[in-house]
Design a protein around this motif. Structure first.
Motif, PDB file in Angstrom:
ATOM      1  N   ARG A 197       1.282  -1.277  -0.148  1.00 57.42           N
ATOM      2  CA  ARG A 197       0.360  -0.088   0.291  1.00 57.42           C
ATOM      3  C   ARG A 197       0.712   0.990   0.171  1.00 57.42           C
ATOM      4  O   ARG A 197       0.272   2.494  -0.771  1.00 57.42           O
ATOM      5  CB  ARG A 197      -1.166  -0.298   0.584  1.00 57.42           C
ATOM      6  CG  ARG A 197      -1.902   0.996   1.797  1.00 57.42           C
ATOM      7  CD  ARG A 197      -2.153   1.519   0.794  1.00 57.42           C
ATOM      8  NE  ARG A 197      -3.586   2.626   0.797  1.00 57.42           N
ATOM      9  CZ  ARG A 197      -2.927   3.329   0.085  1.00 57.42           C
ATOM     10  NH1 ARG A 197      -1.248   4.229  -0.428  1.00 57.42           N
ATOM     11  NH2 ARG A 197      -3.471   5.053   0.752  1.00 57.42           N
ATOM     12  N   VAL A 198       1.958   1.305   0.751  1.00 55.07           N
ATOM     13  CA  VAL A 198       2.256   2.714   1.111  1.00 55.07           C
ATOM     14  C   VAL A 198       3.892   2.460  -0.409  1.00 55.07           C
ATOM     15  O   VAL A 198       4.662   1.578  -0.493  1.00 55.07           O
ATOM     16  CB  VAL A 198       3.032   2.720   2.567  1.00 55.07           C
ATOM     17  CG1 VAL A 198       1.902   2.889   2.637  1.00 55.07           C
ATOM     18  CG2 VAL A 198       4.029   1.664   2.824  1.00 55.07           C
ATOM     19  N   SER A 199       4.204   4.135  -0.103  1.00 56.00           N
ATOM     20  CA  SER A 199       5.461   4.408  -0.951  1.00 56.00           C
ATOM     21  C   SER A 199       6.910   3.086  -0.326  1.00 56.00           C
ATOM     22  O   SER A 199       7.605   2.941  -1.434  1.00 56.00           O
ATOM     23  CB  SER A 199       5.658   5.659  -1.359  1.00 56.00           C
ATOM     24  OG  SER A 199       4.883   5.945  -1.703  1.00 56.00           O
ATOM     25  N   GLN A 200       6.902   3.053   0.205  1.00 56.07           N
ATOM     26  CA  GLN A 200       8.360   2.808   0.775  1.00 56.07           C
ATOM     27  C   GLN A 200       8.374   1.394   0.189  1.00 56.07           C
ATOM     28  O   GLN A 200       9.685   0.926  -0.338  1.00 56.07           O
ATOM     29  CB  GLN A 200       8.148   2.644   2.627  1.00 56.07           C
ATOM     30  CG  GLN A 200       8.390   4.483   2.925  1.00 56.07           C
ATOM     31  CD  GLN A 200       7.144   5.100   3.663  1.00 56.07           C
ATOM     32  OE1 GLN A 200       6.147   4.625   2.491  1.00 56.07           O
ATOM     33  NE2 GLN A 200       7.701   5.702   4.766  1.00 56.07           N
ATOM     34  N   ASP A 201       7.482   0.432   0.511  1.00 56.55           N
ATOM     35  CA  ASP A 201       7.381  -0.878   0.011  1.00 56.55           C
ATOM     36  C   ASP A 201       7.190  -0.853  -1.281  1.00 56.55           C
ATOM     37  O   ASP A 201       8.068  -1.911  -1.800  1.00 56.55           O
ATOM     38  CB  ASP A 201       6.696  -1.841   0.868  1.00 56.55           C
ATOM     39  CG  ASP A 201       6.273  -1.588   2.769  1.00 56.55           C
ATOM     40  OD1 ASP A 201       7.396  -1.161   3.350  1.00 56.55           O
ATOM     41  OD2 ASP A 201       5.357  -1.444   3.124  1.00 56.55           O
ATOM     42  N   GLN A 202       6.876  -0.159  -1.769  1.00 53.22           N
ATOM     43  CA  GLN A 202       6.490  -0.120  -3.036  1.00 53.22           C
ATOM     44  C   GLN A 202       8.140  -0.526  -3.918  1.00 53.22           C
ATOM     45  O   GLN A 202       8.397  -1.103  -4.710  1.00 53.22           O
ATOM     46  CB  GLN A 202       5.701   0.421  -4.675  1.00 53.22           C
ATOM     47  CG  GLN A 202       4.221   0.237  -3.345  1.00 53.22           C
ATOM     48  CD  GLN A 202       3.392   1.246  -4.215  1.00 53.22           C
ATOM     49  OE1 GLN A 202       3.700   2.062  -4.938  1.00 53.22           O
ATOM     50  NE2 GLN A 202       1.881   1.232  -4.141  1.00 53.22           N
ATOM     51  N   SER A 203       8.905   0.128  -3.256  1.00 51.65           N
ATOM     52  CA  SER A 203      10.345   1.294  -3.684  1.00 51.65           C
ATOM     53  C   SER A 203      11.729   0.238  -4.076  1.00 51.65           C
ATOM     54  O   SER A 203      12.578  -0.080  -4.305  1.00 51.65           O
ATOM     55  CB  SER A 203      10.694   2.197  -2.912  1.00 51.65           C
ATOM     56  OG  SER A 203      10.919   1.927  -1.881  1.00 51.65           O
ATOM     57  N   ALA A 225      15.690   3.703  -1.742  1.00 55.44           N
ATOM     58  CA  ALA A 225      14.540   2.398  -1.692  1.00 55.44           C
ATOM     59  C   ALA A 225      14.215   2.011  -0.154  1.00 55.44           C
ATOM     60  O   ALA A 225      15.224   1.530   0.050  1.00 55.44           O
ATOM     61  CB  ALA A 225      15.551   1.192  -2.355  1.00 55.44           C
ATOM     62  N   GLY A 226      13.643   0.995  -0.490  1.00 56.29           N
ATOM     63  CA  GLY A 226      13.410   1.785   1.404  1.00 56.29           C
ATOM     64  C   GLY A 226      12.594   2.243   2.800  1.00 56.29           C
ATOM     65  O   GLY A 226      11.959   2.962   3.167  1.00 56.29           O
ATOM     66  N   SER A 227      12.787   3.652   1.689  1.00 54.29           N
ATOM     67  CA  SER A 227      12.123   5.241   1.990  1.00 54.29           C
ATOM     68  C   SER A 227      11.886   6.357   1.682  1.00 54.29           C
ATOM     69  O   SER A 227      11.724   6.703   1.587  1.00 54.29           O
ATOM     70  CB  SER A 227      13.361   5.316   3.398  1.00 54.29           C
ATOM     71  OG  SER A 227      14.611   5.478   2.439  1.00 54.29           O
ATOM     72  N   ALA A 228      11.251   5.509   0.171  1.00 51.80           N
ATOM     73  CA  ALA A 228      11.254   6.321  -0.865  1.00 51.80           C
ATOM     74  C   ALA A 228       9.589   6.902  -0.201  1.00 51.80           C
ATOM     75  O   ALA A 228       8.397   6.669   0.692  1.00 51.80           O
ATOM     76  CB  ALA A 228       9.845   5.805  -1.692  1.00 51.80           C
ATOM     77  N   TYR A 229       9.527   8.203  -0.294  1.00 57.03           N
ATOM     78  CA  TYR A 229       8.238   9.174  -0.138  1.00 57.03           C
ATOM     79  C   TYR A 229       7.390   9.289  -1.117  1.00 57.03           C
ATOM     80  O   TYR A 229       6.023  10.027  -1.245  1.00 57.03           O
ATOM     81  CB  TYR A 229       8.717  10.613   0.137  1.00 57.03           C
ATOM     82  CG  TYR A 229       9.155  11.824  -0.671  1.00 57.03           C
ATOM     83  CD1 TYR A 229       9.030  12.491  -1.845  1.00 57.03           C
ATOM     84  CD2 TYR A 229      10.906  11.618  -0.678  1.00 57.03           C
ATOM     85  CE1 TYR A 229       9.941  12.706  -2.089  1.00 57.03           C
ATOM     86  CE2 TYR A 229      11.830  11.875  -1.658  1.00 57.03           C
ATOM     87  CZ  TYR A 229      11.234  13.082  -2.619  1.00 57.03           C
ATOM     88  OH  TYR A 229      12.084  13.563  -3.029  1.00 57.03           O
TER      89      TYR A 229
END
Length: 267
Positions: A197-203, A225-229
């Motif tokens: 659902r969230v950008s951090q995980d999608q990256s 990656a892993g901390s994308a906003y």
């Protein structure tokens, strides 16, 4: 003539009247002197009494002087006390001013450091954007274009483009408003792919790819990656579709409009 006539008589002669008178005069003179002395003594005694009567007036003046002296002493003590209070207040004010100055200097130093940190961060972001823009402009253009995309990638891109013009609302999941990650999740669902659902995980899903080797259907991300906003969808021809912000809503923009940090491939 008697035979005893030539013998001197041993009886004292009687004083004469003149002698008695003289003696009386002397005695009178003595008594007169005594009387004068007595009168003088009486006069002196009278004068002493008169002087003694004046003593209360002198005592009253002395009492007034003592009272004035006491008042003056009390006033002086009050003045000293007032001056002491003023000195204490002045010392306290000076100490407070010193403390305030130190606090002001401390705050000014903190503000200066914060401003320096802000400028440094801004310069770092500017340098990063410049580097990304330069790498994007010098990199070879992606070989694939949106005109010859087919299959799952085409379905994902078609869904994303169909939402252009919808509103950006943080936390929204459609059908008329989205945020960046909910749009990606709904688009890839068209290809049967379930994204986080969230950008951090999608990256972090799929395989990382270089920005110089993008293909339509790749997921772009901003931030590490892993901390994308932020995330968006690469649609080919150097463009992406994404839910950018409340001002723009869902738009299609060139990569140079806001160069991404990285990309992953799940198709």
């Amino acid at each position: 003539m008697s035979h005893t006539a030539h013998i001197r008589s041993r009886r004292k002669p009687r004083p004469s009247v003149s002698t008695i008178a003289r003696r009386a005069g002397v005695a009178g003179g003595v008594l007169g002197s005594l009387a004068v002395a007595g009168a003088s003594g009486s006069a002196n005694a009278a004068e002493t009494v008169t002087q003694t009567i004046e003593l209360p007036a002198l005592t009253a003046d002395l009492a007034a002087q003592v009272a004035q002296s006491a008042d003056a002493t009390q006033q002086a003590a009050a003045n000293y006390e007032l001056q002491a209070e003023r000195d204490a207040a002045a010392a306290k004010a000076a100490e407070q001013a010193k403390s305030d100055l130190a606090e002001a200097k401390k705050k000014a130093e903190a503000a200066r450091k914060a401003e320096a940190a802000r400028k440094k961060a801004a310069a770092s972001r500017s340098a990063e954007r410049t580097t990304l823009a330069a790498s994007s402009s010098t990199a070879s253009a992606p070989s694939a274009s949106s005109s010859n995309v087919s299959g799952s990638a085409a379905a994902v891109i078609a869904f994303a483009r169909a939402q252009i013009g919808d509103a950006y609302v943080l936390g929204a999941t459609g059908p008329d408003s989205w945020d960046c990650s909910s749009l990606m999740q709904a688009a890839f669902k068209q290809a049967g792919i379930s994204l986080p659902r969230v950008s951090q995980d999608q990256s972090t899903v799929g395989t990382p790819v270089l920005l110089s080797n993008l293909q339509p259907g790749d997921i772009l991300h901003w931030g590490s990656a892993g901390s994308a906003y932020h995330t968006a969808l690469y649609v080919g021809d150097g463009k992406f579709v994404g839910a950018e912000n409340p001002s723009t809503g869902i738009v299609e923009k060139p990569l140079s409009w806001d160069p991404p940090t990285g990309a992953v491939r799940v198709l």
